[in-house]
Design an enzyme around this catalytic site. Structure first.
Site, PDB file in Angstrom:
ATOM      1  N   PRO A  80       0.794  -1.225   0.000  1.00  0.00           N
ATOM      2  CA  PRO A  80       0.000   0.000   0.000  1.00  0.00           C
ATOM      3  C   PRO A  80       0.830   1.279   0.000  1.00  0.00           C
ATOM      4  O   PRO A  80       1.867   1.363   0.667  1.00  0.00           O
ATOM      5  CB  PRO A  80      -0.811  -0.105   1.297  1.00  0.00           C
ATOM      6  CG  PRO A  80      -0.028  -1.012   2.162  1.00  0.00           C
ATOM      7  CD  PRO A  80       0.611  -2.008   1.222  1.00  0.00           C
ATOM      8  N   ASN A  81       0.335   2.227  -0.757  1.00  0.00           N
ATOM      9  CA  ASN A  81       0.883   3.595  -0.859  1.00  0.00           C
ATOM     10  C   ASN A  81       2.169   3.679  -1.672  1.00  0.00           C
ATOM     11  O   ASN A  81       2.657   4.780  -1.925  1.00  0.00           O
ATOM     12  CB  ASN A  81       1.093   4.221   0.538  1.00  0.00           C
ATOM     13  CG  ASN A  81      -0.172   4.200   1.367  1.00  0.00           C
ATOM     14  OD1 ASN A  81      -1.221   4.619   0.880  1.00  0.00           O
ATOM     15  ND2 ASN A  81      -0.118   3.697   2.589  1.00  0.00           N
TER      16      ASN A  81
ATOM     17  N   ALA B 223       3.229  -1.001   4.872  1.00  0.00           N
ATOM     18  CA  ALA B 223       2.703  -1.032   6.248  1.00  0.00           C
ATOM     19  C   ALA B 223       2.184  -2.420   6.647  1.00  0.00           C
ATOM     20  O   ALA B 223       2.231  -2.778   7.836  1.00  0.00           O
ATOM     21  CB  ALA B 223       1.607   0.012   6.413  1.00  0.00           C
TER      22      ALA B 223
ATOM     23  N   ARG C 133      13.346   3.919  12.383  1.00  0.00           N
ATOM     24  CA  ARG C 133      12.387   5.027  12.376  1.00  0.00           C
ATOM     25  C   ARG C 133      11.706   5.160  13.724  1.00  0.00           C
ATOM     26  O   ARG C 133      11.675   4.231  14.527  1.00  0.00           O
ATOM     27  CB  ARG C 133      11.384   4.831  11.230  1.00  0.00           C
ATOM     28  CG  ARG C 133      12.108   5.045   9.891  1.00  0.00           C
ATOM     29  CD  ARG C 133      11.257   4.807   8.698  1.00  0.00           C
ATOM     30  NE  ARG C 133      10.138   5.748   8.610  1.00  0.00           N
ATOM     31  CZ  ARG C 133       9.236   5.710   7.630  1.00  0.00           C
ATOM     32  NH1 ARG C 133       9.339   4.797   6.669  1.00  0.00           N
ATOM     33  NH2 ARG C 133       8.256   6.584   7.602  1.00  0.00           N
TER      34      ARG C 133
ATOM     35  N   GLU D 226      12.794  -9.590   1.282  1.00  0.00           N
ATOM     36  CA  GLU D 226      12.037  -8.461   1.818  1.00  0.00           C
ATOM     37  C   GLU D 226      12.809  -7.184   1.536  1.00  0.00           C
ATOM     38  O   GLU D 226      14.014  -7.112   1.802  1.00  0.00           O
ATOM     39  CB  GLU D 226      11.880  -8.644   3.332  1.00  0.00           C
ATOM     40  CG  GLU D 226      11.187  -7.477   4.022  1.00  0.00           C
ATOM     41  CD  GLU D 226      11.132  -7.624   5.545  1.00  0.00           C
ATOM     42  OE1 GLU D 226      11.969  -8.382   6.111  1.00  0.00           O
ATOM     43  OE2 GLU D 226      10.268  -6.987   6.157  1.00  0.00           O
TER      44      GLU D 226
ATOM     45  N   ARG E 262       5.117  10.709  -2.573  1.00  0.00           N
ATOM     46  CA  ARG E 262       4.840  10.419  -1.165  1.00  0.00           C
ATOM     47  C   ARG E 262       6.105  10.633  -0.344  1.00  0.00           C
ATOM     48  O   ARG E 262       7.104   9.927  -0.533  1.00  0.00           O
ATOM     49  CB  ARG E 262       4.404   8.962  -1.080  1.00  0.00           C
ATOM     50  CG  ARG E 262       4.294   8.434   0.312  1.00  0.00           C
ATOM     51  CD  ARG E 262       4.217   6.914   0.296  1.00  0.00           C
ATOM     52  NE  ARG E 262       4.013   6.446   1.636  1.00  0.00           N
ATOM     53  CZ  ARG E 262       4.316   5.238   2.074  1.00  0.00           C
ATOM     54  NH1 ARG E 262       4.814   4.355   1.241  1.00  0.00           N
ATOM     55  NH2 ARG E 262       4.114   4.912   3.325  1.00  0.00           N
TER      56      ARG E 262
ATOM     57  N   HIS F  39      12.709  -2.836   1.926  1.00  0.00           N
ATOM     58  CA  HIS F  39      12.126  -1.558   2.341  1.00  0.00           C
ATOM     59  C   HIS F  39      13.046  -0.455   1.863  1.00  0.00           C
ATOM     60  O   HIS F  39      14.284  -0.576   2.003  1.00  0.00           O
ATOM     61  CB  HIS F  39      11.969  -1.479   3.862  1.00  0.00           C
ATOM     62  CG  HIS F  39      11.066  -2.538   4.395  1.00  0.00           C
ATOM     63  ND1 HIS F  39       9.698  -2.482   4.263  1.00  0.00           N
ATOM     64  CD2 HIS F  39      11.353  -3.710   5.005  1.00  0.00           C
ATOM     65  CE1 HIS F  39       9.172  -3.577   4.782  1.00  0.00           C
ATOM     66  NE2 HIS F  39      10.158  -4.340   5.244  1.00  0.00           N
TER      67      HIS F  39
ATOM     68  N   TYR G   8      11.245   8.545   0.964  1.00  0.00           N
ATOM     69  CA  TYR G   8      11.177   7.489  -0.056  1.00  0.00           C
ATOM     70  C   TYR G   8      11.797   7.883  -1.401  1.00  0.00           C
ATOM     71  O   TYR G   8      11.823   7.058  -2.315  1.00  0.00           O
ATOM     72  CB  TYR G   8       9.715   7.052  -0.250  1.00  0.00           C
ATOM     73  CG  TYR G   8       9.091   6.525   1.023  1.00  0.00           C
ATOM     74  CD1 TYR G   8       9.567   5.350   1.611  1.00  0.00           C
ATOM     75  CD2 TYR G   8       8.061   7.204   1.667  1.00  0.00           C
ATOM     76  CE1 TYR G   8       9.019   4.870   2.796  1.00  0.00           C
ATOM     77  CE2 TYR G   8       7.498   6.731   2.848  1.00  0.00           C
ATOM     78  CZ  TYR G   8       7.988   5.567   3.408  1.00  0.00           C
ATOM     79  OH  TYR G   8       7.453   5.089   4.574  1.00  0.00           O
TER      80      TYR G   8
ATOM     81  N   ASN H  37       7.981  -5.760  -1.022  1.00  0.00           N
ATOM     82  CA  ASN H  37       7.898  -4.613  -0.118  1.00  0.00           C
ATOM     83  C   ASN H  37       6.429  -4.493   0.257  1.00  0.00           C
ATOM     84  O   ASN H  37       5.625  -3.912  -0.486  1.00  0.00           O
ATOM     85  CB  ASN H  37       8.393  -3.331  -0.789  1.00  0.00           C
ATOM     86  CG  ASN H  37       8.409  -2.159   0.194  1.00  0.00           C
ATOM     87  OD1 ASN H  37       7.826  -2.244   1.273  1.00  0.00           O
ATOM     88  ND2 ASN H  37       9.064  -1.074  -0.175  1.00  0.00           N
TER      89      ASN H  37
HETATM   90  C1  DQA Z   1       8.341   0.910   3.684  1.00  0.00           C
HETATM   91  C2  DQA Z   1       8.486   1.094   5.195  1.00  0.00           C
HETATM   92  C3  DQA Z   1       7.176   0.868   5.897  1.00  0.00           C
HETATM   93  O1  DQA Z   1       7.331   1.073   7.297  1.00  0.00           O
HETATM   94  C4  DQA Z   1       6.126   1.834   5.395  1.00  0.00           C
HETATM   95  O2  DQA Z   1       4.874   1.533   5.982  1.00  0.00           O
HETATM   96  C5  DQA Z   1       6.024   1.885   3.923  1.00  0.00           C
HETATM   97  C6  DQA Z   1       7.235   1.779   3.119  1.00  0.00           C
HETATM   98  C7  DQA Z   1       9.640   1.245   2.951  1.00  0.00           C
HETATM   99  O3  DQA Z   1       9.753   0.882   1.779  1.00  0.00           O
HETATM  100  O4  DQA Z   1      10.520   1.899   3.514  1.00  0.00           O
HETATM  101  O5  DQA Z   1       4.953   2.130   3.377  1.00  0.00           O
HETATM  102  O6  DQA Z   1       8.033  -0.454   3.437  1.00  0.00           O
END
Ligand code: DQA
Length: 145
Positions: free
Chosen positions: A9-10, A76, A106, A97, A17, A99, A22, A73
């Site tokens: 998501p997002n 959240a 964080r 995985e 964003r 990120h 990011y 990825n």
């Molecule tokens: C994320 C890190 C997550 O904590 C966050 O919710 C994201 C992006 C990252 O790519 O750094 O949406 O996965």
């Protein structure tokens, strides 16, 4: 070898964003980069993004059936989805995985837990979008196993 790169998501809003966290690369640009990195490594990369958890679970279930390597990825969902934990548990091909940021560094405590990590052969975090390239490199080196 076919590899799925799955973004949660997002992440479709990459580039717009919170660019201070990011970066400025959009999701379309990231997809093109991953396709190119994959080609260089002899991988056929299929990149997908969804804001719908069930859709991601369906993709992971199919990846399990087809023994497809996955770069994930889960954004959240990483931090709270037990369904994601179960879906990742059944994968037999490599799972990496990724990120973009380093969630464990964080401020928000909820980011310090990952339900993907226990099942991943490798977790790459805090490397920006280069983390995706590193993940593809790892999968290419594993030869799908
Ligand atoms: C994320 C890190 C997550 O904590 C966050 O919710 C994201 C992006 C990252 O790519 O750094 O949406 O996965």
């Amino acid at each position: 070898m076919r590899v799925l790169v799955l973004n949660g998501p997002n992440l479709g809003r990459l580039g717009r964003r919170q660019p201070e966290i990011y970066g400025h690369t959009t999701h379309d640009q990231l997809a093109a980069l991953c396709a190119g990195w994959g080609r260089d490594l002899g991988l056929e990369v299929e990149m997908r993004q969804t804001n719908h958890e069930g859709e991601l679970l369906d993709w992971l279930n199919t990846a399990a059936d087809q023994e497809t390597p996955v770069v994930l990825n889960a954004a959240a969902w990483t931090h709270y989805s037990l369904a994601l934990y179960d879906a990742c548990a059944q994968l037999t091909a490599p799972l990496v995985e990724v990120h973009i940021s380093e969630p464990k560094q964080r401020a928000e405590e909820f980011r310090h837990t990952s339900y993907v990590e226990p099942h991943a052969g490798l977790t790459i975090a805090g490397q920006g979008i280069d983390g995706y390239r590193q993940a593809l490199e790892f999968i290419a080196a594993q030869g799908g196993h």
